[in-house]
Design an enzyme around this catalytic site. Structure first.
Site, PDB file in Angstrom:
ATOM      1  N   PHE A 172       8.493   3.274   9.569  1.00 20.82           N
ATOM      2  CA  PHE A 172       9.311   2.123   9.955  1.00 20.82           C
ATOM      3  C   PHE A 172       9.590   1.175   8.793  1.00 20.82           C
ATOM      4  O   PHE A 172      10.456   0.322   8.887  1.00 20.82           O
ATOM      5  CB  PHE A 172       8.623   1.335  11.073  1.00 20.82           C
ATOM      6  CG  PHE A 172       8.508   2.102  12.352  1.00 20.82           C
ATOM      7  CD1 PHE A 172       9.625   2.425  13.081  1.00 20.82           C
ATOM      8  CD2 PHE A 172       7.271   2.511  12.835  1.00 20.82           C
ATOM      9  CE1 PHE A 172       9.532   3.130  14.263  1.00 20.82           C
ATOM     10  CE2 PHE A 172       7.160   3.214  14.013  1.00 20.82           C
ATOM     11  CZ  PHE A 172       8.307   3.533  14.731  1.00 20.82           C
ATOM     12  N   GLY A 173       8.838   1.280   7.740  1.00 17.91           N
ATOM     13  CA  GLY A 173       9.011   0.368   6.619  1.00 17.91           C
ATOM     14  C   GLY A 173       7.755   0.340   5.767  1.00 17.91           C
ATOM     15  O   GLY A 173       6.923   1.249   5.806  1.00 17.91           O
ATOM     16  N   LYS A 174       7.601  -0.730   5.010  1.00 16.93           N
ATOM     17  CA  LYS A 174       6.492  -0.831   4.070  1.00 16.93           C
ATOM     18  C   LYS A 174       5.181  -1.178   4.783  1.00 16.93           C
ATOM     19  O   LYS A 174       5.178  -1.796   5.840  1.00 16.93           O
ATOM     20  CB  LYS A 174       6.801  -1.884   2.997  1.00 16.93           C
ATOM     21  CG  LYS A 174       8.008  -1.525   2.128  1.00 16.93           C
ATOM     22  CD  LYS A 174       8.185  -2.491   0.980  1.00 16.93           C
ATOM     23  CE  LYS A 174       9.425  -2.139   0.166  1.00 16.93           C
ATOM     24  NZ  LYS A 174       9.339  -0.811  -0.436  1.00 16.93           N
ATOM     25  N   ASP A 195      -2.173   7.387  11.910  1.00 15.86           N
ATOM     26  CA  ASP A 195      -0.843   8.026  11.928  1.00 15.86           C
ATOM     27  C   ASP A 195      -0.790   9.186  12.903  1.00 15.86           C
ATOM     28  O   ASP A 195      -0.768  10.352  12.531  1.00 15.86           O
ATOM     29  CB  ASP A 195      -0.454   8.508  10.528  1.00 15.86           C
ATOM     30  CG  ASP A 195      -0.065   7.352   9.640  1.00 15.86           C
ATOM     31  OD1 ASP A 195       0.163   6.262  10.170  1.00 15.86           O
ATOM     32  OD2 ASP A 195       0.005   7.536   8.424  1.00 15.86           O
ATOM     33  N   ARG A 214      -5.185  13.411   4.680  1.00 17.43           N
ATOM     34  CA  ARG A 214      -4.417  12.237   4.250  1.00 17.43           C
ATOM     35  C   ARG A 214      -4.188  11.249   5.393  1.00 17.43           C
ATOM     36  O   ARG A 214      -3.883  10.084   5.162  1.00 17.43           O
ATOM     37  CB  ARG A 214      -3.075  12.686   3.674  1.00 17.43           C
ATOM     38  CG  ARG A 214      -2.184  13.375   4.683  1.00 17.43           C
ATOM     39  CD  ARG A 214      -0.864  13.861   4.098  1.00 17.43           C
ATOM     40  NE  ARG A 214      -0.141  14.678   5.068  1.00 17.43           N
ATOM     41  CZ  ARG A 214      -0.325  15.980   5.207  1.00 17.43           C
ATOM     42  NH1 ARG A 214      -1.185  16.603   4.431  1.00 17.43           N
ATOM     43  NH2 ARG A 214       0.358  16.662   6.114  1.00 17.43           N
ATOM     44  N   ASN A 215      -4.299  11.721   6.639  1.00 21.36           N
ATOM     45  CA  ASN A 215      -4.082  10.861   7.796  1.00 21.36           C
ATOM     46  C   ASN A 215      -5.388  10.438   8.465  1.00 21.36           C
ATOM     47  O   ASN A 215      -5.379  10.041   9.630  1.00 21.36           O
ATOM     48  CB  ASN A 215      -3.178  11.559   8.814  1.00 21.36           C
ATOM     49  CG  ASN A 215      -1.730  11.582   8.360  1.00 21.36           C
ATOM     50  OD1 ASN A 215      -1.292  10.687   7.654  1.00 21.36           O
ATOM     51  ND2 ASN A 215      -0.999  12.624   8.736  1.00 21.36           N
ATOM     52  N   GLU A 249       4.663   3.195   2.029  1.00 23.97           N
ATOM     53  CA  GLU A 249       5.784   3.071   2.953  1.00 23.97           C
ATOM     54  C   GLU A 249       5.612   4.055   4.087  1.00 23.97           C
ATOM     55  O   GLU A 249       5.310   5.236   3.859  1.00 23.97           O
ATOM     56  CB  GLU A 249       7.110   3.315   2.239  1.00 23.97           C
ATOM     57  CG  GLU A 249       8.321   3.001   3.122  1.00 23.97           C
ATOM     58  CD  GLU A 249       9.571   2.688   2.304  1.00 23.97           C
ATOM     59  OE1 GLU A 249      10.612   2.438   2.913  1.00 23.97           O
ATOM     60  OE2 GLU A 249       9.488   2.694   1.066  1.00 23.97           O
ATOM     61  N   GLY A 250       5.754   3.569   5.326  1.00 20.39           N
ATOM     62  CA  GLY A 250       5.615   4.407   6.509  1.00 20.39           C
ATOM     63  C   GLY A 250       6.954   4.732   7.127  1.00 20.39           C
ATOM     64  O   GLY A 250       8.014   4.542   6.515  1.00 20.39           O
ATOM     65  N   ASP A 260       0.216  16.037  13.049  1.00 26.49           N
ATOM     66  CA  ASP A 260       0.098  15.951  11.594  1.00 26.49           C
ATOM     67  C   ASP A 260      -1.332  15.601  11.199  1.00 26.49           C
ATOM     68  O   ASP A 260      -1.560  14.725  10.381  1.00 26.49           O
ATOM     69  CB  ASP A 260       1.082  14.910  11.056  1.00 26.49           C
ATOM     70  CG  ASP A 260       1.249  15.019   9.539  1.00 26.49           C
ATOM     71  OD1 ASP A 260       0.769  16.015   8.964  1.00 26.49           O
ATOM     72  OD2 ASP A 260       1.839  14.106   8.947  1.00 26.49           O
ATOM     73  N   LEU A 265       0.812  -1.218   0.000  1.00 30.40           N
ATOM     74  CA  LEU A 265       0.000   0.000   0.000  1.00 30.40           C
ATOM     75  C   LEU A 265       0.846   1.269   0.000  1.00 30.40           C
ATOM     76  O   LEU A 265       0.403   2.326  -0.433  1.00 30.40           O
ATOM     77  CB  LEU A 265      -0.927   0.015   1.225  1.00 30.40           C
ATOM     78  CG  LEU A 265      -1.947  -1.129   1.316  1.00 30.40           C
ATOM     79  CD1 LEU A 265      -2.732  -1.024   2.616  1.00 30.40           C
ATOM     80  CD2 LEU A 265      -2.886  -1.116   0.124  1.00 30.40           C
TER      81      LEU A 265
END
Length: 685
Positions: A421-423, A557, A543-544, A418-419, A539, A416
């Site tokens: 910490f990772g994907k 998030d 989008r969040n 990438e954040g 934030d 989906l």
């Protein structure tokens, strides 16, 4: 008078003469130009009351632009908050005040040397920027010979200050001076294990955070440090347990099958309730949840990765010891009796072959040995009580973290994005009832640094307590094998920004006023919940926020992965990527993030909703946006946006943070408007 005292008074006298000759502005300016005004500090005798128990008769390091009285008032305010806080665990509360005192007022090991360096710094700056030597000449003497003698002494003094301790930095600062700081090991135990949630809240709290909470990783290792009195309960001599083993404090750290035990802080949710678990991986039975001591192991074949430890009960060991001692004593008595009997018979009989040997059935040695072996064997080999392994519904057990799963329990479908910490993947989770549900999987990148892994676990710790219908909640974790993962409920319609665009007039669609209010109301209620639990999102944007079927909107998030363990107040650096289009001026200019700055962001989210996902200040560059916000040029009212809603946006963007409405007030107003629209719609139908 020793040499240090003599030097101290000379330098101080020079400073006083210089200051009396109107050099204040010169000193201050040179301080600021050289960075000394913000860095140099001095040691003072603590004369306050709030920290008297820990700092009595101690010289403490005071940073510039503040005084002991200022710090005393801040400490009193912070301690008042702590005493009234309902979020503070009792096992953590007792370390709060000493931690604050010793963090904000570190003890000087060499106060005389620190102060000499400070005054030497001021004197050097004064002389450097004075422009001439006339005032120094007047102070020393009109006689050239005396002047030469004085300057020679001063030169020797400067040489002495800078060469005696080459490890010191000049001017003295909190990080460079010879200070007695909190023991780093104890600080890390508090922050990472015993008081994880409390530490996170304290660093973000507007009253406690401003006092100053130690950054544990920046504390130098030193044997002579200020201890908080944290002790790890361990008794190496304890090799058995009583009753259910909840009081066992031995050092057994291997399960019954021989697997090494994992550290408790990695897998326990409420470790602060059980201080006997901090800083260790020994077998324990916290809260008497099992019948014997146990531990977590890294074994995917086990349900919950829990195993009992092979530790005997103390009662069994006592009986075994009694039996063995009795057997040894009995055998010794029999042996002595036989020897005495043989000696007596050897004296009365010349022919030893006439002695009758008793038959095996009457051989008491044989019987006693057999019985003893049977008895001791029964004691040694008695089976342990069966260990009940908890089910996958971890919420039934308040001791353990959120549900743990293995990689075999999930199936990865598609990437989906990438954040931090990772994907992030879309996948499916097999629940204990064999039911499959869609999940969003946040995976920690492989070979992540130890600090990143710590941040990953801390985020799990913090968000595991968030339970609200408008917050994206965590469903479980995978921590037994890489890649480590967090599992979240999957929101079918993606993020709110994309949802608004796909339902906009551009796509020949539109949303009803009732739907706009429904979206806004859910976000405000989610933020009301977060702010009530001391969370600052930092934030908040369309989008969040994620959208599910039935127009269910949830906040995601929370900004935790970026910087949740630092203070709410930090210096914005040029390297930082900040969402300035959603930020108030106090966040942009001063790096100040609070609930009030989240309220400003919510006003921008309202604007996004009624603009069908349009970018705020579209067409302007980020530097231009910053200037627009600073000059109070606010976003204009979107098309078809009710006047009352735009007025609410303007209130959220009030220049003074304290005059912005609360999330509780916003939720109440939106709910009232929503119910009014529902009532009107029902009347029309």
């Amino acid at each position: 008078m020793n040499s240090y005292c003599f030097q101290f008074f000379i330098i101080r006298y020079i400073v006083l003469i210089a200051l009396n000759d109107n050099y204040v502005w010169t000193i201050k300016s040179s301080h600021e130009n050289n960075g000394f005004h913000h860095l140099a500090g001095i040691c003072q005798l603590y004369n306050g009351t709030i920290c008297n128990e820990y700092l009595k008769n101690s010289f403490v390091f005071i940073s510039p632009n503040t005084t002991i009285n200022d710090l005393e008032e801040r400490l009193k305010a912070a301690y008042g908050v702590i005493k009234e806080s309902k979020d503070m665990n009792s096992n953590c509360r007792k370390y709060a005040l000493p931690s604050l005192c010793l963090s904000s007022l570190p003890i000087c090991r060499t106060p005389e040397r620190t102060n000499l360096l400070y005054f030497a710094n001021v004197a050097m700056i004064t002389n450097k920027y004075s422009g001439n030597e006339t005032r120094t000449k007047r102070f020393v003497s009109k006689d050239a010979k005396n002047k030469h003698s004085f300057l020679k002494k001063k030169s020797v003094y400067y040489s002495d200050v800078f060469t005696k301790d080459v490890s010191s930095k000049y001017p003295p600062t909190r990080d460079s001076e010879n200070l007695k700081r909190i023991c780093r090991e104890e600080c890390e135990l508090l922050e990472n294990e015993l008081c994880q949630k409390e530490y996170a809240i304290a660093k973000r709290h507007p009253v406690i955070g401003i006092v100053g909470v130690e950054e544990c990783q920046k504390i130098p290792q030193h044997q002579d440090c200020s201890t908080l009195g944290i002790t790890i309960e361990v008794d190496e001599s304890e090799n058995c347990y009583w009753e259910d083993g909840s009081s066992y404090r031995g050092v057994k750290n291997v399960s019954a099958s021989g697997k090494p035990c994992l550290r408790w802080s990695w897998l326990m949710k409420e470790i602060s309730d059980f201080p006997e678990l901090i800083g260790q991986n020994y077998c324990r039975n916290p809260g008497s949840v099992e019948k014997t001591p146990w531990c977590f192991v890294d074994d995917i074949s086990l349900d919950r990765n829990m195993e009992p430890c092979d530790i005997p009960k103390c009662v069994d060991k006592i009986w075994l010891s009694i039996i063995l001692i009795f057997g040894v004593v009995f055998a010794t008595v029999i042996l002595i009796s036989i020897l005495l009997l043989k000696k007596k018979k050897s004296r009365g009989m010349k022919n030893i072959q006439n002695i009758n040997t008793p038959n095996a059935g009457n051989n008491i040695y044989g019987n006693s040995q057999i019985n003893a072996n049977q008895e001791s064997g029964r004691t040694l080999n008695s089976p342990m009580d069966p260990i009940s392994i908890p089910s996958k519904n971890m919420e039934k057990n308040s001791l353990l973290r959120i549900p743990h799963f293995t990689l075999q329990d999930v199936e990865f479908f598609e990437e989906l994005g990438e954040g931090a910490f990772g994907k992030v993947y879309k996948g499916q989770l097999i629940q204990p009832n064999k039911k499959m549900i869609n999940v969003a999987i946040k995976a920690l990148k492989e070979n992540a640094s130890f600090k990143t892994q710590q941040d990953f676990r801390r985020e799990i710790e913090l968000i595991s307590d968030l339970k609200h219908q408008n917050i994206v909640c965590i469903l479980g974790v995978i921590l037994n094998k890489e890649p480590y993962c967090m599992l979240f409920e999957y929101m079918a319609n993606g993020d709110l920004h994309e949802f608004l665009i796909s339902n906009s007039p551009i796509e020949k669609k539109f949303l009803l006023q009732l739907e706009f209010l429904q979206i806004a109301m859910q976000i405000s209620e989610g933020m009301e919940y977060l702010s009530g639990h001391h969370y600052v999102h930092r934030d908040l944007a369309a989008r969040n926020c994620l959208v599910n079927e039935g127009l269910i909107v949830k906040i995601s998030d929370f900004g935790l992965s970026r910087d949740i363990y630092s203070s709410d107040y930090y210096r914005v650096q040029s390297k930082s990527l900040l969402p300035v289009r959603w930020m108030p001026s106090e966040s942009i200019l001063y790096g100040k993030f609070t609930t009030e700055s989240d309220i400003w962001s919510f006003g921008v989210v309202l604007w996004e909703i009624y603009s069908y996902g349009m970018q705020p200040y579209c067409g302007y560059s980020n530097p231009e946006v910053i200037n627009l916000i600073r000059s109070r040029q606010l976003l204009s009212c979107p098309d078809n946006c009710p006047t009352a809603v735009y007025s609410l946006m303007i209130e959220c963007w009030h220049e003074q943070a304290v005059k912005r409405p609360t999330f509780s007030d916003i939720s109440h107003r939106l709910k009232t408007w929503y119910e009014g629209h529902v009532k009107i719609s029902n009347q029309k139908s």
